[in-house]
Design a protein around this motif. Sequence first.
Motif, PDB file in Angstrom:
ATOM      1  N   ASP A 153      52.706  33.252  83.995  1.00 49.66           N
ATOM      2  CA  ASP A 153      52.477  34.441  83.175  1.00 49.66           C
ATOM      3  C   ASP A 153      53.620  34.610  82.177  1.00 49.66           C
ATOM      4  OD1 ASP A 153      50.144  35.030  84.489  1.00 49.66           O
ATOM      5  OD2 ASP A 153      50.990  36.612  85.734  1.00 49.66           O
ATOM      6  N   ARG A 154      53.297  35.184  81.043  1.00 50.07           N
ATOM      7  CA  ARG A 154      54.322  35.527  80.050  1.00 50.07           C
ATOM      8  C   ARG A 154      54.244  37.038  79.795  1.00 50.07           C
ATOM      9  NH1 ARG A 154      55.880  32.052  74.766  1.00 50.07           N
ATOM     10  NH2 ARG A 154      57.098  31.040  76.422  1.00 50.07           N
ATOM     11  N   LEU A 155      55.400  37.680  79.675  1.00 45.29           N
ATOM     12  CA  LEU A 155      55.485  39.127  79.491  1.00 45.29           C
ATOM     13  C   LEU A 155      56.147  39.436  78.159  1.00 45.29           C
ATOM     14  CD1 LEU A 155      56.927  39.873  83.044  1.00 45.29           C
ATOM     15  CD2 LEU A 155      54.522  40.040  82.375  1.00 45.29           C
ATOM     16  N   LEU A 156      55.636  40.445  77.462  1.00 52.98           N
ATOM     17  CA  LEU A 156      56.215  40.892  76.197  1.00 52.98           C
ATOM     18  C   LEU A 156      56.348  42.408  76.234  1.00 52.98           C
ATOM     19  CD1 LEU A 156      57.074  40.545  73.202  1.00 52.98           C
ATOM     20  CD2 LEU A 156      54.642  40.711  72.596  1.00 52.98           C
ATOM     21  N   VAL A 157      57.570  42.891  75.970  1.00 51.87           N
ATOM     22  CA  VAL A 157      57.824  44.320  75.815  1.00 51.87           C
ATOM     23  C   VAL A 157      58.406  44.518  74.426  1.00 51.87           C
ATOM     24  CG1 VAL A 157      58.905  46.376  76.799  1.00 51.87           C
ATOM     25  CG2 VAL A 157      58.397  44.422  78.281  1.00 51.87           C
ATOM     26  N   CYS A 158      57.870  45.476  73.661  1.00 47.98           N
ATOM     27  CA  CYS A 158      58.334  45.615  72.280  1.00 47.98           C
ATOM     28  C   CYS A 158      58.269  47.066  71.830  1.00 47.98           C
ATOM     29  CB  CYS A 158      57.499  44.748  71.340  1.00 47.98           C
ATOM     30  SG  CYS A 158      55.756  45.184  71.292  1.00 47.98           S
ATOM     31  N   SER A 159      59.058  47.379  70.814  1.00 53.36           N
ATOM     32  CA  SER A 159      58.992  48.684  70.165  1.00 53.36           C
ATOM     33  C   SER A 159      57.901  48.655  69.112  1.00 53.36           C
ATOM     34  CB  SER A 159      60.342  49.030  69.532  1.00 53.36           C
ATOM     35  OG  SER A 159      60.632  48.125  68.480  1.00 53.36           O
ATOM     36  N   ASP A 160      57.573  49.830  68.547  1.00 53.96           N
ATOM     37  CA  ASP A 160      56.486  49.866  67.568  1.00 53.96           C
ATOM     38  C   ASP A 160      56.900  49.282  66.222  1.00 53.96           C
ATOM     39  OD1 ASP A 160      58.165  51.932  66.771  1.00 53.96           O
ATOM     40  OD2 ASP A 160      56.533  53.278  66.227  1.00 53.96           O
ATOM     41  N   GLY A 161      58.131  48.826  66.100  1.00 54.78           N
ATOM     42  CA  GLY A 161      58.506  48.057  64.923  1.00 54.78           C
ATOM     43  C   GLY A 161      57.765  46.741  64.862  1.00 54.78           C
ATOM     44  N   LEU A 162      57.199  46.310  66.010  1.00 56.90           N
ATOM     45  CA  LEU A 162      56.341  45.132  66.056  1.00 56.90           C
ATOM     46  C   LEU A 162      54.881  45.547  66.225  1.00 56.90           C
ATOM     47  CD1 LEU A 162      55.960  42.028  66.212  1.00 56.90           C
ATOM     48  CD2 LEU A 162      56.207  42.248  68.698  1.00 56.90           C
ATOM     49  N   CYS A 163      54.560  46.192  67.355  1.00 58.86           N
ATOM     50  CA  CYS A 163      53.158  46.486  67.664  1.00 58.86           C
ATOM     51  C   CYS A 163      52.586  47.588  66.787  1.00 58.86           C
ATOM     52  CB  CYS A 163      53.008  46.850  69.135  1.00 58.86           C
ATOM     53  SG  CYS A 163      53.982  48.284  69.674  1.00 58.86           S
ATOM     54  N   GLY A 164      53.435  48.351  66.084  1.00 56.24           N
ATOM     55  CA  GLY A 164      52.935  49.378  65.191  1.00 56.24           C
ATOM     56  C   GLY A 164      52.582  48.860  63.820  1.00 56.24           C
ATOM     57  N   LEU A 165      52.806  47.547  63.575  1.00 53.30           N
ATOM     58  CA  LEU A 165      52.550  46.974  62.257  1.00 53.30           C
ATOM     59  C   LEU A 165      51.417  45.967  62.251  1.00 53.30           C
ATOM     60  CD1 LEU A 165      56.193  46.378  60.976  1.00 53.30           C
ATOM     61  CD2 LEU A 165      54.700  48.317  60.529  1.00 53.30           C
ATOM     62  N   MET A 166      50.927  45.584  63.424  1.00 55.90           N
ATOM     63  CA  MET A 166      49.878  44.562  63.480  1.00 55.90           C
ATOM     64  C   MET A 166      49.007  44.777  64.698  1.00 55.90           C
ATOM     65  SD  MET A 166      52.498  41.493  64.379  1.00 55.90           S
ATOM     66  CE  MET A 166      53.579  42.140  63.112  1.00 55.90           C
ATOM     67  N   THR A 167      47.825  44.201  64.659  1.00 53.89           N
ATOM     68  CA  THR A 167      46.878  44.346  65.750  1.00 53.89           C
ATOM     69  C   THR A 167      47.267  43.439  66.915  1.00 53.89           C
ATOM     70  OG1 THR A 167      45.437  42.590  64.925  1.00 53.89           O
ATOM     71  CG2 THR A 167      45.037  44.832  64.101  1.00 53.89           C
ATOM     72  N   ASP A 168      46.656  43.704  68.068  1.00 55.93           N
ATOM     73  CA  ASP A 168      46.902  42.857  69.232  1.00 55.93           C
ATOM     74  C   ASP A 168      46.472  41.419  68.965  1.00 55.93           C
ATOM     75  OD1 ASP A 168      47.850  45.058  70.495  1.00 55.93           O
ATOM     76  OD2 ASP A 168      46.248  45.233  71.982  1.00 55.93           O
ATOM     77  N   ALA A 169      45.395  41.239  68.184  1.00 59.51           N
ATOM     78  CA  ALA A 169      44.928  39.887  67.888  1.00 59.51           C
ATOM     79  C   ALA A 169      45.974  39.108  67.088  1.00 59.51           C
ATOM     80  CB  ALA A 169      43.607  39.953  67.112  1.00 59.51           C
ATOM     81  N   GLU A 170      46.642  39.779  66.164  1.00 61.34           N
ATOM     82  CA  GLU A 170      47.678  39.122  65.373  1.00 61.34           C
ATOM     83  C   GLU A 170      48.881  38.779  66.242  1.00 61.34           C
ATOM     84  OE1 GLU A 170      47.196  40.974  60.926  1.00 61.34           O
ATOM     85  OE2 GLU A 170      47.791  42.349  62.522  1.00 61.34           O
ATOM     86  N   ILE A 171      49.232  39.671  67.168  1.00 63.66           N
ATOM     87  CA  ILE A 171      50.328  39.372  68.091  1.00 63.66           C
ATOM     88  C   ILE A 171      49.941  38.226  69.017  1.00 63.66           C
ATOM     89  CG2 ILE A 171      51.705  40.293  70.000  1.00 63.66           C
ATOM     90  CD1 ILE A 171      51.553  43.020  68.656  1.00 63.66           C
ATOM     91  N   ALA A 172      48.680  38.228  69.495  1.00 62.88           N
ATOM     92  CA  ALA A 172      48.225  37.199  70.427  1.00 62.88           C
ATOM     93  C   ALA A 172      48.277  35.808  69.812  1.00 62.88           C
ATOM     94  CB  ALA A 172      46.804  37.519  70.891  1.00 62.88           C
ATOM     95  N   ALA A 173      48.013  35.722  68.494  1.00 60.55           N
ATOM     96  CA  ALA A 173      48.010  34.413  67.846  1.00 60.55           C
ATOM     97  C   ALA A 173      49.348  33.710  67.970  1.00 60.55           C
ATOM     98  CB  ALA A 173      47.641  34.576  66.362  1.00 60.55           C
TER      99      ALA A 173
END
Length: 501
Positions: A212-232
């Motif tokens: 498994d891989r885990l990612l924890v982030c502030s909205d400086g990342l997840c607030g700028l792009m969709t989950d699909a873009e992060i998943a890529a």
Amino acid sequence: MALTLSYDAHSEIGLVRSNNQDSAYTSPRMLMVADGMGGAAAGDLASAVATWELRRTDENLDDRIAAARAERLAAEDAPAPVPAAGEDDPGDLVDVLTVMAGTLARANERLVELVEDDPELSGMGTTVCGFVLDNDRLAVVNIGDSRAYLVRDGELHRVTRDHSWVQTLVDDGRLTEEQALEHPHRSLVLRVLNGSTQYEPDLGWLDIVPGDRLLVCSDGLCGLMTDAEIAAVAAAGLPRQETIDRLVDLAHAAGGHDNITMVLADVEADGAPGEVAVLGAAASVTDPGRIEHTASFAPLETEAPMDELEASERAITEEERYALTGRRKASTWAKIALSVVLPLALLCGGAFGWYQYTQTRLFIGPADANVALYRGIPDRVLGQDLSTLLETDTTQIADLPPYYAEKVRASIPVNDMAAARSTLIELRDKANQCIAQRKARAEASAAPTPDPSTTPAPATPGGTPAPVDPSASPAPSVSAFTPVGTPSPGLTTPVTAPEEC
């Protein structure tokens, strides 16, 4: 086989901000991100305070869990259970969450103390999001709009739910994920650590397996792009540092208008423990609690001597005070009048000003059987209400979970109309969830119970039951994270579920 975490972390200012208000903390058992807010009101200090408290907890985590367990067993007046071979004590899961709830409570109390010492800090707050490793499970901690993800078998799954205004709109189906990124109120967070007694973190568990891989982030990342873009990027199987670099590049390409902080970790079997690290604001801001302040007191100024006229007038007044007869001077009567009228005028003016102030306040409370919004305060003076009903919501108090129903009956103060709207929507969501739960239970109790003996086993094309592959990884699911109700601040008794309907 012991599960371990291998990790890398990154925290930066971004392309627009002038300082970094994010903090991060990593250790072999704890991966956390805190996103401070408040601008001039010291959001960097708020995230640092939360991070320092998390580190203090981590430094003697096992002792804290043991103490919470002992207190729980003492409260239950029960002997320590002996779990079966290869199984964990279910109570231990609660104890870890209890410890983390207490950690957030202490961080919140520290923010209160700092604001009391320096009122200019009022308004600062911070999110907290991340994982705590306990054997083969992760305790999940979340308050605010920082985010935690799980990558399993090449797929990205969001583990936490944002406590934000736009997330409620997405949940209601009124916004898409893409629209939420552009919403003018996307930064409106409904729950944070900010010194308020009404903070409500989500606490729960996530089962993990090697790979498994885990990612924890502030909205400086997840607030700028969709989950699909992060998943890529996050689910592409790249090395951790390369994955972080590419995610940072994506955030920059999207504008980089906020601080960018993330922790990326891989779950391994019997891996080498990682190093303890503090990043961002927590690594640069000075902890006010570790600075000794020495109070200096200037000597009181000596009262200036009265001139002879004042001394003579005071003597006459004192003499006349006990005289059986005699006339008072006009100046004496003027002073007596002022001594009565002036305080009375100040008292009336203060009362009027206080009443005017109360009419600038808002709160949510009961209106017969429904939830309602009021202006003023939930109190009465001389038989008169100090509040005015503004609107009655469609949400019925009886449809809310007991925990939230009691909060409404006790009244919920809100800062402004936007906060009032968001709270009403959140209460409406809670009521709808309860209605759905009750309906599901009613349907389940009315449905006939199937006979297990008539349920066919899965079969292969040849007709024989399909064998179970013991080496197959469990199917990932967001439902693997089961939120658990939050204890009251500082409470170290077992966690109960306040949202049970």
